[in-house]
Write a protein that holds these residues in place. Structure first.
Motif, PDB file in Angstrom:
ATOM      1  N   ALA A 142       0.813  -1.214   0.000  1.00  0.00           N
ATOM      2  CA  ALA A 142       0.000   0.000   0.000  1.00  0.00           C
ATOM      3  C   ALA A 142       0.846   1.262   0.000  1.00  0.00           C
ATOM      4  N   ARG A 143       2.145   1.135   0.271  1.00  0.00           N
ATOM      5  CA  ARG A 143       3.041   2.287   0.202  1.00  0.00           C
ATOM      6  C   ARG A 143       3.359   2.686  -1.237  1.00  0.00           C
ATOM      7  N   PHE A 144       2.916   1.875  -2.197  1.00  0.00           N
ATOM      8  CA  PHE A 144       3.258   2.113  -3.599  1.00  0.00           C
ATOM      9  C   PHE A 144       1.986   2.198  -4.451  1.00  0.00           C
ATOM     10  N   PRO A 145       1.106   3.154  -4.167  1.00  0.00           N
ATOM     11  CA  PRO A 145      -0.127   3.267  -4.971  1.00  0.00           C
ATOM     12  C   PRO A 145       0.167   3.892  -6.326  1.00  0.00           C
ATOM     13  N   ILE A 146      -0.548   3.439  -7.329  1.00  0.00           N
ATOM     14  CA  ILE A 146      -0.348   3.991  -8.663  1.00  0.00           C
ATOM     15  C   ILE A 146      -0.733   5.460  -8.702  1.00  0.00           C
ATOM     16  N   ALA A 147      -1.654   5.884  -7.837  1.00  0.00           N
ATOM     17  CA  ALA A 147      -2.058   7.292  -7.815  1.00  0.00           C
ATOM     18  C   ALA A 147      -0.881   8.197  -7.482  1.00  0.00           C
ATOM     19  N   ALA A 148      -0.015   7.758  -6.582  1.00  0.00           N
ATOM     20  CA  ALA A 148       1.162   8.567  -6.228  1.00  0.00           C
ATOM     21  C   ALA A 148       2.134   8.644  -7.392  1.00  0.00           C
ATOM     22  N   THR A 149       2.274   7.538  -8.120  1.00  0.00           N
ATOM     23  CA  THR A 149       3.171   7.521  -9.276  1.00  0.00           C
ATOM     24  C   THR A 149       2.738   8.540 -10.318  1.00  0.00           C
ATOM     25  N   VAL A 150       1.468   8.490 -10.709  1.00  0.00           N
ATOM     26  CA  VAL A 150       1.033   9.373 -11.792  1.00  0.00           C
ATOM     27  C   VAL A 150       0.897  10.820 -11.314  1.00  0.00           C
ATOM     28  N   ARG A 151       0.655  11.015 -10.026  1.00  0.00           N
ATOM     29  CA  ARG A 151       0.643  12.388  -9.518  1.00  0.00           C
ATOM     30  C   ARG A 151       2.021  13.015  -9.674  1.00  0.00           C
ATOM     31  N   ARG A 152       3.068  12.236  -9.418  1.00  0.00           N
ATOM     32  CA  ARG A 152       4.426  12.750  -9.607  1.00  0.00           C
ATOM     33  C   ARG A 152       4.732  12.960 -11.092  1.00  0.00           C
ATOM     34  N   TRP A 153       4.236  12.066 -11.955  1.00  0.00           N
ATOM     35  CA  TRP A 153       4.388  12.287 -13.396  1.00  0.00           C
ATOM     36  C   TRP A 153       3.801  13.647 -13.771  1.00  0.00           C
ATOM     37  N   ARG A 154       2.592  13.900 -13.291  1.00  0.00           N
ATOM     38  CA  ARG A 154       1.900  15.136 -13.675  1.00  0.00           C
ATOM     39  C   ARG A 154       2.660  16.363 -13.186  1.00  0.00           C
ATOM     40  N   GLU A 155       3.174  16.293 -11.977  1.00  0.00           N
ATOM     41  CA  GLU A 155       3.955  17.405 -11.450  1.00  0.00           C
ATOM     42  C   GLU A 155       5.151  17.707 -12.332  1.00  0.00           C
ATOM     43  N   LEU A 156       5.824  16.651 -12.793  1.00  0.00           N
ATOM     44  CA  LEU A 156       6.980  16.850 -13.663  1.00  0.00           C
ATOM     45  C   LEU A 156       6.574  17.420 -15.019  1.00  0.00           C
ATOM     46  N   HIS A 157       5.471  16.937 -15.551  1.00  0.00           N
ATOM     47  CA  HIS A 157       4.982  17.469 -16.833  1.00  0.00           C
ATOM     48  C   HIS A 157       4.722  18.978 -16.712  1.00  0.00           C
ATOM     49  N   GLU A 158       4.092  19.362 -15.629  1.00  0.00           N
ATOM     50  CA  GLU A 158       3.806  20.788 -15.429  1.00  0.00           C
ATOM     51  C   GLU A 158       5.075  21.596 -15.212  1.00  0.00           C
ATOM     52  N   GLU A 159       6.035  21.043 -14.461  1.00  0.00           N
ATOM     53  CA  GLU A 159       7.297  21.751 -14.215  1.00  0.00           C
ATOM     54  C   GLU A 159       8.059  22.004 -15.519  1.00  0.00           C
ATOM     55  N   LEU A 160       8.021  21.035 -16.425  1.00  0.00           N
ATOM     56  CA  LEU A 160       8.771  21.173 -17.678  1.00  0.00           C
ATOM     57  C   LEU A 160       8.166  22.236 -18.596  1.00  0.00           C
ATOM     58  N   LEU A 161       6.924  22.597 -18.370  1.00  0.00           N
ATOM     59  CA  LEU A 161       6.266  23.586 -19.233  1.00  0.00           C
ATOM     60  C   LEU A 161       6.275  24.998 -18.627  1.00  0.00           C
ATOM     61  N   ARG A 162       6.853  25.155 -17.459  1.00  0.00           N
ATOM     62  CA  ARG A 162       6.890  26.490 -16.843  1.00  0.00           C
ATOM     63  C   ARG A 162       7.982  27.341 -17.456  1.00  0.00           C
TER      64      ARG A 162
END
Length: 326
Positions: A306-326
């Motif tokens: 339970a320490r490795f939910p897929i929701a946490a993985t894709v939330r971090r993906w999204r954060e990186l996607h947004e950071e790269l477009l700033r």
């Protein structure tokens, strides 16, 4: 935002390992951010893409990908290219993200050789990408000599929740998930199983599931994970270890190699063995038959997973996607 996900890992054969982890993430990303994801799917790939993901047919082969992916990204108006492997076009019209799952040539105990061409291609891709993802602290540390810290990100793979199911007896075989590459150590496992059976004639049989000879679909794999006596994963080298995480989530007792990435996943919810020592592996197979130990492992596994939910993985993906477009 439009994110193009590179489906190169889906090109050949049914999805396992890296491809399966990627599909889990892609499905969760599309659920969280509908209409933002497109998949560059190699021509003729057999994997079914998740619902809600747009498909763009992509080329196969390293040279064709370098030549044609930039055009496809421009035509698709992609803002970011996210690759689940360490391969990105060198002249992309948008920021790129590469994923480095492992670097076996930087580990003497990997048990296999990496061709020079692949090593050079990986190094070049990691230097080119705007961001590089590593799924474990072990791989993160291995990549630090190739990627500046400001571009390197630790993003563990995750799993979606399991569908509910009635409790079933764990009276199936000892289950080994994975392909037959030398690093997976199947020969040592077979020797150790024979040795352990001499000590414990009641030891369950061993079943090795995975390419090239015994691939099963996801439903059958889940049934095996829920009914096996234990999951055994004695690889000589791993960059992550998805089979261990899947076993923990399903409540299966786990016997696995004492390797840093596997300890990152399993913590104290596994029996650890030395993958280079047949006697150690055999002892682990015998030990996991202990009733009290099995009960403890079965209880600890799902909590650990339970320490490795897929929701946490894709939330971090999204954060990186947004950071790269700033």
């Amino acid at each position: 935002m439009k994110v193009a996900f590179d489906g190169a890992c889906l090109a050949d054969g049914p999805p396992t390992g890296v491809a399966r982890a990627f599909l889990h993430g892609l499905a969760a990303y599309a659920d969280a951010w509908p209409d933002d994801a497109i998949l560059l799917l190699p021509d003729g790939a057999h994997a079914a893409p998740p619902a809600g993901v747009g498909i763009v047919t992509a080329p196969r082969g390293a040279w064709r990908r370098q030549r044609e992916l930039p055009r496809l990204l421009r035509e698709s108006a992609a803002d970011v290219l996210h690759s689940p492997v360490a391969a990105v076009p060198l002249r992309a019209p948008c920021p790129t993200i590469a994923t480095v799952h492992d670097l076996p040539w930087r580990c003497r105990d990997a048990g296999e050789r990496t061709p020079l061409r692949r090593r050079l291609a990986t190094r070049l891709a990691l230097r080119t990408a705007a961001a590089v993802l590593a799924p474990s602290q072990f791989t993160f540390e291995a990549a630090r000599g190739l990627v500046p810290d400001e571009r390197l990100h630790l993003v563990p793979h995750g799993l979606p929740p399991l569908p509910p199911a009635a409790a079933t007896p764990r009276d199936g075989p000892l289950l080994a998930l994975g392909d037959d590459r030398p690093r997976k150590n199947r020969a040592a496992l077979l020797r150790a199983h024979t040795r352990a059976t001499e000590q414990r004639p009641d030891l369950p049989p061993l079943r090795c599931v995975g390419p090239p000879h015994d691939f099963v679909d996801e439903d059958e794999k889940l049934r095996l994970l829920r009914t096996c006596s234990a999951v055994v994963h004695v690889a000589r080298f791993e960059g992550y270890g998805l089979p261990v995480l899947e076993a923990l989530q399903a409540g299966a007792p786990v016997v696995c190699s004492d390797l840093p990435p596997l300890r990152e996943i399993a913590g104290d919810a596994a029996v650890y063995v030395d993958p280079r020592d047949d006697a150690s592996i055999a002892a682990g197979l015998v030990r996991v038959l202990d009733t009290q130990l099995r009960e403890r492992l079965a209880a600890a596994g799902p909590a650990r997973a339970a320490r490795f939910p897929i929701a946490a993985t894709v939330r971090r993906w999204r954060e990186l996607h947004e950071e790269l477009l700033r």
